[in-house]
Design a protein around this motif. Structure first.
Motif, mmCIF file in Angstrom:
data_model
loop_
_atom_site.group_PDB
_atom_site.id
_atom_site.type_symbol
_atom_site.label_atom_id
_atom_site.label_comp_id
_atom_site.label_asym_id
_atom_site.label_seq_id
_atom_site.Cartn_x
_atom_site.Cartn_y
_atom_site.Cartn_z
ATOM 1 N N ALA A 50 6.223 -15.151 -20.262
ATOM 2 C CA ALA A 50 4.842 -14.745 -20.518
ATOM 3 C C ALA A 50 4.637 -13.259 -20.232
ATOM 4 C CB ALA A 50 3.894 -15.578 -19.661
ATOM 5 N N LEU A 51 5.215 -12.768 -19.150
ATOM 6 C CA LEU A 51 5.082 -11.342 -18.827
ATOM 7 C C LEU A 51 5.745 -10.471 -19.889
ATOM 8 C CD1 LEU A 51 5.531 -10.972 -14.962
ATOM 9 C CD2 LEU A 51 3.629 -10.139 -16.356
ATOM 10 N N ALA A 52 6.885 -10.909 -20.403
ATOM 11 C CA ALA A 52 7.545 -10.150 -21.466
ATOM 12 C C ALA A 52 6.632 -10.025 -22.684
ATOM 13 C CB ALA A 52 8.867 -10.823 -21.847
ATOM 14 N N VAL A 57 3.995 -6.809 -26.033
ATOM 15 C CA VAL A 57 3.194 -6.996 -27.246
ATOM 16 C C VAL A 57 1.702 -6.792 -26.980
ATOM 17 C CG1 VAL A 57 2.588 -8.592 -29.101
ATOM 18 C CG2 VAL A 57 4.905 -8.616 -28.145
ATOM 19 N N VAL A 58 1.145 -7.531 -26.026
ATOM 20 C CA VAL A 58 -0.304 -7.561 -25.857
ATOM 21 C C VAL A 58 -0.839 -6.262 -25.267
ATOM 22 C CG1 VAL A 58 -2.228 -8.729 -24.726
ATOM 23 C CG2 VAL A 58 -0.313 -10.067 -25.635
ATOM 24 N N ILE A 59 -0.274 -5.803 -24.165
ATOM 25 C CA ILE A 59 -0.786 -4.602 -23.497
ATOM 26 C C ILE A 59 -0.743 -3.370 -24.398
ATOM 27 C CG2 ILE A 59 -0.429 -3.001 -21.574
ATOM 28 C CD1 ILE A 59 -1.719 -5.597 -20.741
ATOM 29 N N PRO A 60 0.371 -3.085 -25.101
ATOM 30 C CA PRO A 60 0.385 -1.903 -25.978
ATOM 31 C C PRO A 60 -0.700 -1.917 -27.049
ATOM 32 C CG PRO A 60 2.621 -2.678 -25.624
ATOM 33 C CD PRO A 60 1.705 -3.726 -25.044
ATOM 34 N N PHE A 61 -1.104 -3.122 -27.497
ATOM 35 C CA PHE A 61 -2.136 -3.223 -28.528
ATOM 36 C C PHE A 61 -3.531 -3.430 -27.941
ATOM 37 C CE2 PHE A 61 1.694 -4.244 -30.930
ATOM 38 C CZ PHE A 61 1.498 -3.529 -32.099
ATOM 39 N N SER A 62 -3.639 -3.367 -26.622
ATOM 40 C CA SER A 62 -4.936 -3.577 -25.973
ATOM 41 C C SER A 62 -5.400 -2.341 -25.208
ATOM 42 C CB SER A 62 -4.854 -4.773 -25.008
ATOM 43 O OG SER A 62 -4.502 -5.949 -25.686
ATOM 44 N N GLY A 63 -4.842 -1.200 -25.538
ATOM 45 C CA GLY A 63 -5.244 0.044 -24.887
ATOM 46 C C GLY A 63 -4.148 0.733 -24.122
ATOM 47 N N GLY A 64 -2.968 0.159 -24.079
ATOM 48 C CA GLY A 64 -1.851 0.790 -23.388
ATOM 49 C C GLY A 64 -1.758 0.384 -21.934
ATOM 50 N N ALA A 181 -9.461 -8.609 -20.733
ATOM 51 C CA ALA A 181 -8.790 -9.905 -20.679
ATOM 52 C C ALA A 181 -7.285 -9.728 -20.507
ATOM 53 C CB ALA A 181 -9.083 -10.698 -21.955
ATOM 54 N N ALA A 182 -6.706 -8.724 -21.183
ATOM 55 C CA ALA A 182 -5.266 -8.484 -21.070
ATOM 56 C C ALA A 182 -4.885 -8.106 -19.644
ATOM 57 C CB ALA A 182 -4.856 -7.377 -22.043
ATOM 58 N N LEU A 237 8.204 -22.483 -24.977
ATOM 59 C CA LEU A 237 6.889 -22.998 -25.355
ATOM 60 C C LEU A 237 5.905 -22.878 -24.200
ATOM 61 C CD1 LEU A 237 5.473 -24.360 -27.756
ATOM 62 C CD2 LEU A 237 6.099 -26.571 -26.763
ATOM 63 N N ALA A 238 6.382 -23.158 -22.979
ATOM 64 C CA ALA A 238 5.516 -23.013 -21.808
ATOM 65 C C ALA A 238 5.118 -21.558 -21.605
ATOM 66 C CB ALA A 238 6.228 -23.554 -20.569
ATOM 67 N N GLY A 239 6.073 -20.625 -21.771
ATOM 68 C CA GLY A 239 5.767 -19.203 -21.602
ATOM 69 C C GLY A 239 4.783 -18.696 -22.633
ATOM 70 N N ILE A 240 5.001 -19.061 -23.899
ATOM 71 C CA ILE A 240 4.089 -18.637 -24.963
ATOM 72 C C ILE A 240 2.715 -19.263 -24.773
ATOM 73 C CG2 ILE A 240 3.650 -18.767 -27.449
ATOM 74 C CD1 ILE A 240 6.728 -18.724 -27.812
ATOM 75 N N GLY A 241 2.688 -20.546 -24.410
ATOM 76 C CA GLY A 241 1.419 -21.241 -24.227
ATOM 77 C C GLY A 241 0.589 -20.646 -23.107
ATOM 78 N N THR A 242 1.241 -20.338 -21.967
ATOM 79 C CA THR A 242 0.474 -19.789 -20.846
ATOM 80 C C THR A 242 0.040 -18.351 -21.108
ATOM 81 O OG1 THR A 242 0.433 -19.581 -18.432
ATOM 82 C CG2 THR A 242 2.463 -18.905 -19.532
ATOM 83 N N ALA A 243 0.854 -17.565 -21.829
ATOM 84 C CA ALA A 243 0.448 -16.201 -22.173
ATOM 85 C C ALA A 243 -0.749 -16.220 -23.115
ATOM 86 C CB ALA A 243 1.618 -15.449 -22.804
ATOM 87 N N LEU A 244 -0.659 -17.047 -24.156
ATOM 88 C CA LEU A 244 -1.757 -17.154 -25.123
ATOM 89 C C LEU A 244 -3.003 -17.715 -24.460
ATOM 90 C CD1 LEU A 244 -2.721 -17.129 -28.133
ATOM 91 C CD2 LEU A 244 -1.876 -19.479 -28.286
ATOM 92 N N GLY A 245 -2.829 -18.797 -23.695
ATOM 93 C CA GLY A 245 -3.977 -19.422 -23.055
ATOM 94 C C GLY A 245 -4.637 -18.523 -22.035
ATOM 95 N N GLY A 246 -3.830 -17.850 -21.197
ATOM 96 C CA GLY A 246 -4.385 -16.962 -20.178
ATOM 97 C C GLY A 246 -5.169 -15.807 -20.765
ATOM 98 N N LEU A 247 -4.653 -15.233 -21.843
ATOM 99 C CA LEU A 247 -5.336 -14.104 -22.493
ATOM 100 C C LEU A 247 -6.651 -14.559 -23.130
ATOM 101 C CD1 LEU A 247 -5.277 -11.151 -23.550
ATOM 102 C CD2 LEU A 247 -4.080 -12.037 -25.573
#
Length: 311
Positions: A50-52, A57-64, A181-182, A237-247
Motif C-alpha cells: 500500500a505504501l508503494a 502513484v498517489v502522492i505525486p499526483f496529489s500535490g507532491g 486525504a492522501a 489484493l489486500a495492499g491495493i484494497g487498503t490503499a484504495l479504501g484508506g484514500l
C-alpha cells in the motif's frame, strides 16, 4: 442543501462506496490468508504494498511529497492508533467468524460515529436518521444473539472494532479540515507498518502461542512463515484494497458530515455476503439473514432520506 454543495455530497458518497469496495476486497484477502499466516505478517506485507502505491502513484499526483509535511503529528498518531485497533480486532474476528456476520456486526459503527459526530464535532442528527440507525443496531443485536448458546465472545470483537472505527473517522473529519486525504492515508500505512514491525519483533517466532489456541489467537500469535507464491495475489489484493479504501474513505469524511457518510458504507454488506458464499462457502443462516435485512434496510432508508433532502 445548496446547489453548490450537492456535487460535494455526491463526490463524498461515491468515495465512501469506492472505499467500501476496497476494504471488502482487503477483508476477503485477509480472511483467506488467516489460516496460514500470522496477522502481523499479513499487515506488514500489505502495508509495504500500500505504501508503494501511495508514494509512487498517489502522492505525486496529489500535490507532491510536500503534502506529507504536517503540523499535527500527534493527531496523526492518535488517528493511527484508532485505525490499528479497528483493523486488528476486526481481522482477529474474521479468522473465526463468517465474513458476512463479522461485517454486519461491525456496522454498529454508524451509530457510534453519529454519536461521536454530535459530541466532538457539533454536527446534528435528525430523529428519522436516529430511528433508522437504531433499527440497524437492532439487527446487530439479532446477529450477536446474546443470551443464547449461539453467542460467542468473538462476536464482540467487531463491536470493539466499530468503536475504534468511529474514533478514527471522528479524527478524520477533524484533521481533514487541514490535511489532504492522501496525507492521512499515507500516515495510516506508516502506522500499520510500524505496528506490525514491532509486534513481529516481539511475537514473530510464535513463542506466545498457546497449545490450545483457537483460530483467532492462532492468527494473532502464530510465527512468521515464508509466503507461498500462490498466496502472493491475495497479499497484493489486500495492499491495493487498503490503499484504495484508506484514500477514498479519508476523502469522503473530509467532504461530508460523518453521520451522512457512515450509512453509505453499508454497501460493504452485500459484498461480504458475495465473498462469503463464492470464496468461503459460508451461507448466512436464517437469524443472520434477519439481522442483515434490518441493517441493510436501515442503511437504504438513510441513503434515500439524504437523497430526498438533497433534491
Amino acid at each position: 442543501m445548496t446547489a453548490t454543495a450537492l456535487p460535494v455530497a455526491l463526490l463524498g458518497g461515491l468515495c465512501a462506496v469506492g472505499a467500501s469496495l476496497g476494504f471488502s476486497l482487503n477483508d476477503m484477502a485477509i480472511k483467506f490468508l488467516s489460516g496460514a499466516y500470522p496477522l502481523h505478517q499479513v499487515v506488514l506485507i500489505r502495508s509495504v504494498i500500500a505504501l508503494a502505491i501511495m508514494l509512487a502513484v498517489v502522492i505525486p499526483f496529489s500535490g507532491g511529497y510536500g503534502i506529507l509535511r504536517t503540523r499535527m503529528p500527534g493527531k496523526h498518531v492518535l488517528r493511527g492508533c484508532f485505525i490499528v485497533m479497528a483493523n486488528m480486532t476486526y481481522f482477529i474476528a474474521l479468522a473465526a467468524m463468517p465474513i458476512a456476520d463479522a461485517t454486519a456486526i461491525f456496522f454498529v459503527s454508524p451509530l457510534v460515529i453519529a454519536l461521536f459526530s454530535i459530541v466532538f464535532l457539533g454536527e446534528t442528527v435528525g430523529p428519522r436518521r436516529w430511528t433508522a440507525i437504531g433499527l440497524g443496531l437492532s439487527g446487530v443485536v439479532v446477529m450477536i444473539r446474546p443470551g443464547t448458546d449461539a453467542f460467542t465472545p468473538i462476536a464482540l470483537l467487531p463491536l470493539l472494532a466499530a468503536t475504534a472505527y468511529a474514533g478514527l473517522h471522528t479524527m478524520t473529519r477533524h484533521i481533514g479540515l487541514r490535511e489532504t486525504a492522501a496525507t492521512m492515508a499515507t500516515y495510516s500505512q506508516f502506522t500499520f507498518l510500524g505496528f506490525s514491525i514491532v509486534f513481529g519483533l516481539i511475537a514473530g517466532r510464535g513463542d506466545f502461542l498457546p497449545a490450545d489456541a483457537g483460530p483467532s489467537m492462532d492468527f494473532l500469535l502464530r510465527g512468521w512463515i515464508w509466503p507461498q507464491w500462490r498466496d502472493v495475489p491475495f497479499f497484493c489484493l489486500a495492499g491495493i484494497g487498503t490503499a484504495l479504501g484508506g484514500l477514498l474513505i479519508a476523502q469522503a469524511y473530509r467532504l461530508c458530515e460523518a453521520a451522512l457518510v457512515a450509512p453509505l458504507e453499508y454497501v460493504a454488506m452485500p459484498m461480504a455476503i458475495v465473498w462469503g458464499v463464492a470464496v468461503f462457502g459460508e451461507w448466512p443462516d436464517l437469524v443472520s439473514w434477519i439481522g442483515i435485512t434490518l441493517i441493510l434496510g436501515a442503511g437504504i432508508y438513510l441513503i434515500w432520506r439524504e437523497t430526498r433532502n438533497s433534491g
